[in-house]
Design an enzyme around this catalytic site. Structure first.
Site, short mmCIF file in Angstrom:
data_model
loop_
_atom_site.label_atom_id
_atom_site.label_comp_id
_atom_site.label_asym_id
_atom_site.label_seq_id
_atom_site.Cartn_x
_atom_site.Cartn_y
_atom_site.Cartn_z
N GLN A 10 0.83 -1.21 0.00
CA GLN A 10 0.00 0.00 0.00
C GLN A 10 0.86 1.25 0.00
O GLN A 10 1.91 1.31 0.64
CB GLN A 10 -0.93 0.00 1.22
N SER A 90 4.38 -6.22 2.76
CA SER A 90 3.08 -6.13 3.42
C SER A 90 2.00 -6.73 2.52
O SER A 90 2.02 -7.92 2.22
CB SER A 90 2.78 -4.68 3.79
N LEU A 91 1.06 -5.91 2.04
CA LEU A 91 0.03 -6.38 1.11
C LEU A 91 0.63 -7.18 -0.04
O LEU A 91 0.05 -8.16 -0.51
CB LEU A 91 -0.72 -5.17 0.56
N ARG A 115 -9.21 -7.59 4.45
CA ARG A 115 -8.03 -7.21 5.25
C ARG A 115 -7.96 -5.70 5.40
O ARG A 115 -7.74 -5.17 6.49
CB ARG A 115 -6.76 -7.75 4.58
N HIS A 199 0.73 -2.64 10.98
CA HIS A 199 1.81 -3.50 11.46
C HIS A 199 2.24 -3.23 12.89
O HIS A 199 3.22 -3.80 13.35
CB HIS A 199 3.02 -3.46 10.51
N GLN A 248 1.26 -11.15 10.30
CA GLN A 248 1.81 -10.04 9.51
C GLN A 248 1.07 -8.73 9.76
O GLN A 248 1.65 -7.65 9.74
CB GLN A 248 1.74 -10.40 8.02
#
Length: 312
Positions: A10, A90-91, A115, A199, A248
């Site tokens: 993102q 991440s994503l 999510r 996170h 995560q």
């Protein structure tokens, strides 16, 4: 030559992303059509036309970036470029898992939309955020966060490259941490254009909501190694993948370690697959000797094909 595919997260979204791939390649067009059908609305139009404010929303940005990344991935595969290993920021880890055949794209695009919703709803809007601290090493940033924690939750969450660590937490604690970081010698503290402290431990409720969704999603073992953000090591089983995807959400992204793990296996060529060039920029700060190219439109695709052809 062995190649690693790396997938952006993102923040890489922009209006118009993926449009040229959609117009030039049937594989990309099918990917956008599949996303629209899976989600029940025209995500493709949002990617191509905006508005930007709507695209920035976490619930939209996450499936949009995934879709553009998978569209570029499928075109690369049709051109005969296949990875030996993959990772995603991440994503982007979901894009890497789609590439490895662990999760279908149709399931992934629905999961990452949820999510995004869960992450947005975990913390009231405006109460948390993220900030990039430039010019301090990780131990110094962690000490800054410890000292600022009297003002609220603040943690080091994206361990991106030497001299760039992203912190996340409650706004008062973030402001305190920035002041302490500048006193400790940081060059700058840059607020990120995100709406929640991703996170950080504040995201744990989102992770538990995601767990219930992931339990219903069929997954296969990865066809090739995928490096997980949480461990900075390879995952080999579908069960392990699900647990790490849950963790995560509320754990640091160990990106620099992940890249070093891949390089330790002898890979010196990376392709950033999807919108933007952020990951290539980080990689150059980790190791200037490796090669990294991005693929996000037909021109960049042709450049990558030419470069890979030259280096064999």
């Amino acid at each position: 030559m062995k190649v690693a595919f790396i997938f952006p997260g993102q923040g890489s979204q922009y209006v118009g992303m993926g449009r040229q791939m959609y117009e030039h390649f049937p594989a990309a067009r099918r990917t956008f059509e599949e996303a629209d059908a899976s989600l029940g609305f025209t995500l493709s139009r949002l990617c191509f036309e905006g508005p930007a404010e709507e695209l920035q929303h976490t619930v939209n940005a996450q499936p949009a970036i995934l879709t553009v990344s998978v569209a570029c991935l499928r075109v690369l595969l049709e051109k005969g470029v296949e990875p030996s290993v993959a990772a995603g920021h991440s994503l982007g880890e979901y894009s890497a898992l789609v590439a490895a055949g662990t999760i279908t794209f149709a399931d992934a695009v629905k999961i990452v939309r949820k999510r995004g919703q869960f992450m947005q709803e975990a913390v009231p809007l405006g109460t948390g955020g993220m900030m990039a601290v430039l010019g301090l090493d990780l131990p110094s940033v962690e000490e800054v966060c410890r000292r600022a924690s009297g003002a609220g939750v603040v943690e080091a969450v994206n361990l991106n490259c030497p001299g760039q660590v992203v912190i996340a937490g409650e706004m008062r604690a973030l402001e305190r941490a920035c002041a302490l970081a500048m006193e400790a010698g940081a060059r700058r503290c840059i607020p990120l254009a995100v709406s929640a402290p991703f996170h950080s431990s504040l995201m744990r409720p989102a992770g538990e909501r995601l767990r219930r969704e992931l339990e219903r999603v069929p997954m296969a073992d990865p066809r090739f190694p995928v490096v997980a953000n949480v461990t900075a090591d390879y995952v080999t089983s579908s069960g392990e993948v699900k647990e790490l995807l849950v963790r995560q959400v509320y754990s640091p992204v160990r990106w620099e370690e992940s890249m070093r793990r891949i390089m330790a296996g002898g890979i010196q060529a990376f392709v950033e697959v999807g919108p933007g060039t952020v990951l290539c920029g980080l990689l150059r700060k980790i190791n200037r000797q490796v090669q990294c190219w991005s693929v996000q439109d037909p021109d960049s695709l042709e450049k990558v094909l030419a470069c890979l052809g030259e280096v064999g």
